[in-house]
Design a protein around this motif. Structure first.
Motif, short mmCIF file in Angstrom:
data_model
loop_
_atom_site.label_atom_id
_atom_site.label_comp_id
_atom_site.label_asym_id
_atom_site.label_seq_id
_atom_site.Cartn_x
_atom_site.Cartn_y
_atom_site.Cartn_z
N ASN A 220 0.81 -1.22 0.00
CA ASN A 220 0.00 0.00 0.00
C ASN A 220 0.84 1.27 0.00
OD1 ASN A 220 -2.38 -1.44 0.00
ND2 ASN A 220 -2.73 -1.27 2.20
N ALA A 221 2.08 1.17 0.44
CA ALA A 221 2.91 2.37 0.59
C ALA A 221 3.04 3.11 -0.74
CB ALA A 221 4.29 1.99 1.13
N GLY A 222 2.69 4.38 -0.75
CA GLY A 222 2.85 5.20 -1.94
C GLY A 222 1.68 5.14 -2.91
N LEU A 223 0.69 4.26 -2.68
CA LEU A 223 -0.45 4.15 -3.59
C LEU A 223 -1.57 5.09 -3.15
CD1 LEU A 223 -0.73 0.28 -4.10
CD2 LEU A 223 0.34 1.94 -5.61
N ASP A 224 -2.41 5.46 -4.13
CA ASP A 224 -3.60 6.23 -3.79
C ASP A 224 -4.53 5.38 -2.92
OD1 ASP A 224 -2.69 8.36 -5.26
OD2 ASP A 224 -3.72 7.75 -7.09
N LYS A 225 -5.37 6.04 -2.14
CA LYS A 225 -6.26 5.34 -1.22
C LYS A 225 -7.13 4.32 -1.94
CE LYS A 225 -7.09 5.66 3.27
NZ LYS A 225 -6.03 5.66 4.29
N ALA A 226 -7.60 4.68 -3.14
CA ALA A 226 -8.51 3.80 -3.86
C ALA A 226 -7.82 2.52 -4.33
CB ALA A 226 -9.11 4.54 -5.05
N ASP A 227 -6.49 2.54 -4.47
CA ASP A 227 -5.75 1.38 -4.97
C ASP A 227 -5.19 0.51 -3.85
OD1 ASP A 227 -6.19 2.26 -7.58
OD2 ASP A 227 -4.41 3.53 -7.54
N GLN A 228 -5.39 0.90 -2.62
CA GLN A 228 -4.83 0.15 -1.50
C GLN A 228 -5.76 -0.97 -1.05
OE1 GLN A 228 -3.59 2.71 1.70
NE2 GLN A 228 -2.67 4.22 0.33
N TRP A 229 -5.17 -1.94 -0.34
CA TRP A 229 -5.93 -3.04 0.27
C TRP A 229 -6.15 -2.74 1.74
CZ3 TRP A 229 -7.00 -8.19 -1.77
CH2 TRP A 229 -6.65 -8.36 -3.11
N SER A 230 -7.32 -3.06 2.25
CA SER A 230 -7.52 -3.04 3.69
C SER A 230 -7.07 -4.39 4.25
CB SER A 230 -8.99 -2.77 4.04
OG SER A 230 -9.82 -3.78 3.49
N ILE A 231 -6.52 -4.37 5.46
CA ILE A 231 -5.96 -5.59 6.05
C ILE A 231 -7.05 -6.26 6.87
CG2 ILE A 231 -4.03 -6.55 7.36
CD1 ILE A 231 -2.51 -4.00 6.90
N THR A 232 -7.85 -7.07 6.21
CA THR A 232 -8.95 -7.78 6.86
C THR A 232 -8.53 -9.20 7.22
OG1 THR A 232 -9.80 -8.60 4.75
CG2 THR A 232 -10.57 -6.43 5.49
N PRO A 233 -9.27 -9.86 8.12
CA PRO A 233 -8.96 -11.26 8.43
C PRO A 233 -8.97 -12.16 7.20
CG PRO A 233 -10.43 -10.36 10.10
CD PRO A 233 -10.31 -9.32 9.02
N THR A 234 -9.86 -11.87 6.25
CA THR A 234 -9.91 -12.69 5.03
C THR A 234 -8.63 -12.57 4.23
OG1 THR A 234 -12.32 -12.41 4.93
CG2 THR A 234 -11.20 -13.12 2.92
N GLN B 184 -7.24 0.83 13.45
CA GLN B 184 -6.95 2.22 13.09
C GLN B 184 -6.50 2.32 11.63
OE1 GLN B 184 -4.09 4.05 15.65
NE2 GLN B 184 -4.20 6.04 14.66
N TYR B 185 -5.72 1.34 11.18
CA TYR B 185 -5.21 1.34 9.80
C TYR B 185 -6.36 1.26 8.79
CZ TYR B 185 -2.25 0.02 5.82
OH TYR B 185 -1.60 -0.02 4.61
N ASN B 186 -7.37 0.45 9.11
CA ASN B 186 -8.48 0.23 8.19
C ASN B 186 -9.59 1.27 8.33
OD1 ASN B 186 -7.32 -2.14 7.13
ND2 ASN B 186 -8.19 -3.39 8.76
N SER B 187 -9.46 2.19 9.28
CA SER B 187 -10.54 3.15 9.53
C SER B 187 -10.78 4.07 8.34
CB SER B 187 -10.22 3.98 10.78
OG SER B 187 -9.01 4.72 10.60
N GLY B 188 -9.77 4.27 7.51
CA GLY B 188 -9.94 5.16 6.37
C GLY B 188 -10.48 4.48 5.13
N PHE B 189 -10.74 3.17 5.20
CA PHE B 189 -11.23 2.43 4.04
C PHE B 189 -12.74 2.21 4.14
CE2 PHE B 189 -6.81 0.58 4.35
CZ PHE B 189 -6.31 1.33 3.30
N GLY B 190 -13.36 2.04 2.98
CA GLY B 190 -14.78 1.72 2.95
C GLY B 190 -15.01 0.23 3.20
N TYR B 191 -16.28 -0.13 3.36
CA TYR B 191 -16.63 -1.52 3.68
C TYR B 191 -16.25 -2.46 2.54
CZ TYR B 191 -19.39 -5.56 5.14
OH TYR B 191 -19.78 -6.82 5.50
N HIS B 192 -16.34 -1.96 1.30
CA HIS B 192 -16.04 -2.79 0.13
C HIS B 192 -14.69 -2.42 -0.49
CE1 HIS B 192 -20.06 -4.47 0.24
NE2 HIS B 192 -20.59 -3.26 0.23
N GLN B 193 -13.72 -2.06 0.34
CA GLN B 193 -12.41 -1.63 -0.17
C GLN B 193 -11.74 -2.71 -1.02
OE1 GLN B 193 -11.03 1.33 0.09
NE2 GLN B 193 -9.04 0.86 -0.78
#
Length: 248
Positions: A174-188, A217-226
């Motif tokens: 995720n480092a350096g990518l736009d928010k829309a291109d990043q992955w959220s770190i979910t259990p899945t 906290q890391y995932n707080s900026g992502f949407g539910y369907h990130q």
């Protein structure tokens, strides 16, 4: 004597107006402006930048919008470039560590081969029985285990290190990518990257509340369907090369 306009004062050339201090007032000032306060400038200082013709052409060709918007776009591009440079520097450092690790493994392999005594070929009527695999000891420091060794390991504690490296892999991706291109770190995502089941990931996070809070906290900026429609995370990212090359 104040006048509404200059035309009404045309016949009074022999007269002039003075203020309370006896000083003459400016000619052409309307009556309602006599006591008006001077206007404050919108900015304390306005800056004018002078550029040559070639630089001006390059600036005009860059981006779109007004000059102010183009300058903002240039500053944003500079920030993104700086972020990419930091990411490249970090990747180069990890690549160098990976190379050193590979050279160390090669040196150890050569030492092992040289230390083995030469053995003659013994004639046997029956094939030698297969020896049972030796028990693999649990390492004191999991970070010293290479990716290739860890990926195929099932010894106790290996799952925790796989999950930890998976979290690290997503953060590096995720480092350096736009928010829309990043992955959220979910259990899945952690399940797929580490090869662990849901219960093992849940157990890891329950035993490491500090990491669980960090991920929240890391995932707080992502949407539910990130991560929707992104597919398998193993196709997009890998564990850090600092631990060596490997195949999933």
């Amino acid at each position: 004597l104040g006048h509404q306009n200059t035309s009404s004062a045309a016949n009074y050339e022999d007269y002039y107006c003075v203020a309370a201090d006896g000083k003459a007032l400016e000619i052409g000032v309307l009556r309602h402006e006599l006591e008006a306060k001077p206007k404050q400038p919108k900015a304390e200082k306005r800056t004018t930048i002078y550029v040559d013709g070639l630089l001006k052409e390059r600036f005009e060709a860059f981006g779109s919008g007004t000059h102010k918007e183009k300058i903002t776009q240039l500053l944003d591009a500079a920030e993104r470039n700086s972020s990419l440079e930091r990411q490249l520097h970090s990747s180069n450092q990890r690549l160098e560590l990976a190379r050193q690790h590979i050279e160390l493994l090669k040196a150890k392999q050569v030492e092992t081969v040289m230390a083995q005594p030469s053995q003659g070929i013994a004639l046997q009527s029956k094939p030698a029985p297969k020896s049972e695999p030796a028990h693999t000891p649990i390492p004191d420091d999991w970070r010293k285990m290479s990716n290739a060794e860890l990926n195929g390991s099932h010894i106790p504690g290996s799952a925790d290190e796989k999950i930890r490296r998976s979290i690290e892999a997503v953060q590096e991706f995720n480092a350096g990518l736009d928010k829309a291109d990043q992955w959220s770190i979910t259990p899945t995502v952690l399940q797929k990257l580490s090869g662990s089941n849901a219960n093992r990931v849940k157990d890891y996070l329950s035993r490491h509340p500090d990491i669980a809070q960090m991920l929240k906290q890391y995932n707080s900026g992502f949407g539910y369907h990130q991560n929707r429609y992104r597919g398998d995370p193993r196709e997009a990212m890998r564990w850090a090369l600092a631990y060596g090359e490997y195949e999933w």
